[in-house]
Design a protein around this motif. Sequence first.
Motif, PDB file in Angstrom:
ATOM      1  N   LYS A   1       0.814  -1.223   0.000  1.00  0.00           N
ATOM      2  CA  LYS A   1       0.000   0.000   0.000  1.00  0.00           C
ATOM      3  C   LYS A   1       0.849   1.276   0.000  1.00  0.00           C
ATOM      4  O   LYS A   1       0.553   2.221  -0.732  1.00  0.00           O
ATOM      5  CB  LYS A   1      -0.925  -0.020   1.215  1.00  0.00           C
ATOM      6  CG  LYS A   1      -1.840   1.169   1.293  1.00  0.00           C
ATOM      7  CD  LYS A   1      -2.727   1.113   2.528  1.00  0.00           C
ATOM      8  CE  LYS A   1      -3.645   2.306   2.498  1.00  0.00           C
ATOM      9  NZ  LYS A   1      -3.851   2.927   3.754  1.00  0.00           N
ATOM     10  N   LEU A   2       1.900   1.321   0.793  1.00  0.00           N
ATOM     11  CA  LEU A   2       2.734   2.522   0.852  1.00  0.00           C
ATOM     12  C   LEU A   2       3.434   2.770  -0.472  1.00  0.00           C
ATOM     13  O   LEU A   2       3.571   3.922  -0.908  1.00  0.00           O
ATOM     14  CB  LEU A   2       3.765   2.406   1.978  1.00  0.00           C
ATOM     15  CG  LEU A   2       3.220   2.260   3.390  1.00  0.00           C
ATOM     16  CD1 LEU A   2       4.369   2.172   4.390  1.00  0.00           C
ATOM     17  CD2 LEU A   2       2.288   3.397   3.750  1.00  0.00           C
ATOM     18  N   GLU A   3       3.872   1.702  -1.131  1.00  0.00           N
ATOM     19  CA  GLU A   3       4.537   1.845  -2.431  1.00  0.00           C
ATOM     20  C   GLU A   3       3.554   2.314  -3.490  1.00  0.00           C
ATOM     21  O   GLU A   3       3.883   3.153  -4.335  1.00  0.00           O
ATOM     22  CB  GLU A   3       5.190   0.526  -2.853  1.00  0.00           C
ATOM     23  CG  GLU A   3       6.310   0.073  -1.944  1.00  0.00           C
ATOM     24  CD  GLU A   3       7.452   1.068  -1.861  1.00  0.00           C
ATOM     25  OE1 GLU A   3       7.876   1.601  -2.909  1.00  0.00           O
ATOM     26  OE2 GLU A   3       7.923   1.328  -0.745  1.00  0.00           O
ATOM     27  N   ILE A   4       2.346   1.793  -3.455  1.00  0.00           N
ATOM     28  CA  ILE A   4       1.311   2.208  -4.407  1.00  0.00           C
ATOM     29  C   ILE A   4       1.001   3.691  -4.215  1.00  0.00           C
ATOM     30  O   ILE A   4       0.925   4.458  -5.176  1.00  0.00           O
ATOM     31  CB  ILE A   4       0.051   1.337  -4.270  1.00  0.00           C
ATOM     32  CG1 ILE A   4       0.348  -0.085  -4.742  1.00  0.00           C
ATOM     33  CG2 ILE A   4      -1.117   1.937  -5.043  1.00  0.00           C
ATOM     34  CD1 ILE A   4      -0.714  -1.104  -4.367  1.00  0.00           C
ATOM     35  N   GLU A   5       0.837   4.114  -2.964  1.00  0.00           N
ATOM     36  CA  GLU A   5       0.561   5.525  -2.688  1.00  0.00           C
ATOM     37  C   GLU A   5       1.708   6.418  -3.155  1.00  0.00           C
ATOM     38  O   GLU A   5       1.475   7.495  -3.699  1.00  0.00           O
ATOM     39  CB  GLU A   5       0.305   5.721  -1.199  1.00  0.00           C
ATOM     40  CG  GLU A   5      -1.008   5.140  -0.728  1.00  0.00           C
ATOM     41  CD  GLU A   5      -1.207   5.212   0.783  1.00  0.00           C
ATOM     42  OE1 GLU A   5      -0.267   5.629   1.506  1.00  0.00           O
ATOM     43  OE2 GLU A   5      -2.306   4.854   1.230  1.00  0.00           O
ATOM     44  N   ALA A   6       2.948   5.975  -2.953  1.00  0.00           N
ATOM     45  CA  ALA A   6       4.099   6.763  -3.403  1.00  0.00           C
ATOM     46  C   ALA A   6       4.146   6.830  -4.927  1.00  0.00           C
ATOM     47  O   ALA A   6       4.483   7.883  -5.497  1.00  0.00           O
ATOM     48  CB  ALA A   6       5.400   6.177  -2.847  1.00  0.00           C
ATOM     49  N   ASN A   7       3.807   5.737  -5.609  1.00  0.00           N
ATOM     50  CA  ASN A   7       3.738   5.763  -7.070  1.00  0.00           C
ATOM     51  C   ASN A   7       2.652   6.716  -7.548  1.00  0.00           C
ATOM     52  O   ASN A   7       2.853   7.469  -8.509  1.00  0.00           O
ATOM     53  CB  ASN A   7       3.478   4.365  -7.628  1.00  0.00           C
ATOM     54  CG  ASN A   7       4.725   3.528  -7.726  1.00  0.00           C
ATOM     55  OD1 ASN A   7       5.840   4.030  -7.660  1.00  0.00           O
ATOM     56  ND2 ASN A   7       4.540   2.231  -7.880  1.00  0.00           N
ATOM     57  N   GLU A   8       1.490   6.696  -6.902  1.00  0.00           N
ATOM     58  CA  GLU A   8       0.405   7.606  -7.282  1.00  0.00           C
ATOM     59  C   GLU A   8       0.830   9.056  -7.083  1.00  0.00           C
ATOM     60  O   GLU A   8       0.586   9.909  -7.937  1.00  0.00           O
ATOM     61  CB  GLU A   8      -0.849   7.294  -6.469  1.00  0.00           C
ATOM     62  CG  GLU A   8      -1.498   5.986  -6.871  1.00  0.00           C
ATOM     63  CD  GLU A   8      -2.680   5.589  -5.999  1.00  0.00           C
ATOM     64  OE1 GLU A   8      -2.951   6.261  -4.970  1.00  0.00           O
ATOM     65  OE2 GLU A   8      -3.350   4.584  -6.346  1.00  0.00           O
ATOM     66  N   PHE A   9       1.481   9.352  -5.976  1.00  0.00           N
ATOM     67  CA  PHE A   9       1.998  10.693  -5.719  1.00  0.00           C
ATOM     68  C   PHE A   9       2.965  11.101  -6.828  1.00  0.00           C
ATOM     69  O   PHE A   9       2.875  12.198  -7.380  1.00  0.00           O
ATOM     70  CB  PHE A   9       2.700  10.733  -4.360  1.00  0.00           C
ATOM     71  CG  PHE A   9       3.286  12.063  -4.009  1.00  0.00           C
ATOM     72  CD1 PHE A   9       2.577  12.967  -3.236  1.00  0.00           C
ATOM     73  CD2 PHE A   9       4.560  12.424  -4.443  1.00  0.00           C
ATOM     74  CE1 PHE A   9       3.114  14.202  -2.911  1.00  0.00           C
ATOM     75  CE2 PHE A   9       5.104  13.652  -4.132  1.00  0.00           C
ATOM     76  CZ  PHE A   9       4.380  14.552  -3.358  1.00  0.00           C
ATOM     77  N   ALA A  10       3.895  10.193  -7.155  1.00  0.00           N
ATOM     78  CA  ALA A  10       4.929  10.499  -8.155  1.00  0.00           C
ATOM     79  C   ALA A  10       4.326  10.828  -9.513  1.00  0.00           C
ATOM     80  O   ALA A  10       4.704  11.817 -10.148  1.00  0.00           O
ATOM     81  CB  ALA A  10       5.909   9.330  -8.273  1.00  0.00           C
ATOM     82  N   VAL A  11       3.385  10.002  -9.978  1.00  0.00           N
ATOM     83  CA  VAL A  11       2.844  10.247 -11.318  1.00  0.00           C
ATOM     84  C   VAL A  11       1.982  11.505 -11.357  1.00  0.00           C
ATOM     85  O   VAL A  11       1.967  12.213 -12.363  1.00  0.00           O
ATOM     86  CB  VAL A  11       2.093   9.027 -11.904  1.00  0.00           C
ATOM     87  CG1 VAL A  11       3.049   7.871 -12.114  1.00  0.00           C
ATOM     88  CG2 VAL A  11       0.903   8.610 -11.067  1.00  0.00           C
ATOM     89  N   LYS A  12       1.289  11.801 -10.259  1.00  0.00           N
ATOM     90  CA  LYS A  12       0.512  13.048 -10.214  1.00  0.00           C
ATOM     91  C   LYS A  12       1.436  14.261 -10.177  1.00  0.00           C
ATOM     92  O   LYS A  12       1.107  15.318 -10.713  1.00  0.00           O
ATOM     93  CB  LYS A  12      -0.412  13.062  -8.995  1.00  0.00           C
ATOM     94  CG  LYS A  12      -1.612  12.161  -9.130  1.00  0.00           C
ATOM     95  CD  LYS A  12      -2.481  12.262  -7.875  1.00  0.00           C
ATOM     96  CE  LYS A  12      -3.710  11.415  -7.941  1.00  0.00           C
ATOM     97  NZ  LYS A  12      -4.513  11.518  -6.698  1.00  0.00           N
ATOM     98  N   LEU A  13       2.587  14.101  -9.541  1.00  0.00           N
ATOM     99  CA  LEU A  13       3.564  15.182  -9.504  1.00  0.00           C
ATOM    100  C   LEU A  13       4.193  15.400 -10.875  1.00  0.00           C
ATOM    101  O   LEU A  13       4.305  16.525 -11.351  1.00  0.00           O
ATOM    102  CB  LEU A  13       4.663  14.872  -8.478  1.00  0.00           C
ATOM    103  CG  LEU A  13       5.822  15.868  -8.423  1.00  0.00           C
ATOM    104  CD1 LEU A  13       5.345  17.227  -7.926  1.00  0.00           C
ATOM    105  CD2 LEU A  13       6.936  15.334  -7.548  1.00  0.00           C
TER     106      LEU A  13
END
Length: 150
Positions: free
Chosen positions: A89-101
């Motif tokens: 879950k933490l990795e998925i959230e970090a990936n979502e943050f990264a692509v939105k950034l």
Amino acid sequence: MPENLVARCGSRNPFAIAAFLNITVLFEELGSIKGYFNKAYGYKFIHVNKNLSEREQTIVAAHELGHAVLHPDHCTPFMRANTYYSINKLEIEANEFAVKLLISDEEIIENLDYTTEQMAAVFGLPPVLTELRMRLFKPPENLKERIGNL
């Protein structure tokens, strides 16, 4: 959340945002590890493998910045060495943050007629991250009239 940081910092560059947030970015020999985030004695650190390409370093920094912002009290041991897929879950959230950034809604709108592979090439991201960004894209109410004005 990334859009708030972009507005505050005036940049989508994860290195500029890290500097703005007083997060130290270190470029190190990490072998097969792409990067990780840790916090020590109240200071935040993003570690990036110095042997990656510049674009890949940017992607890794954006991912680790996600951890620094979203999960500051969790030390991420490493970003998976050979894939951006994750069930954590933490990795998925970090990936979502990264692509939105890294990819704004405006950039998606400008490239809506492209395939995922073409968008990945335009954005300089692996197709799996481009697909993730497309799944997170929420078209604005006035999209049809905005496309007509582009």
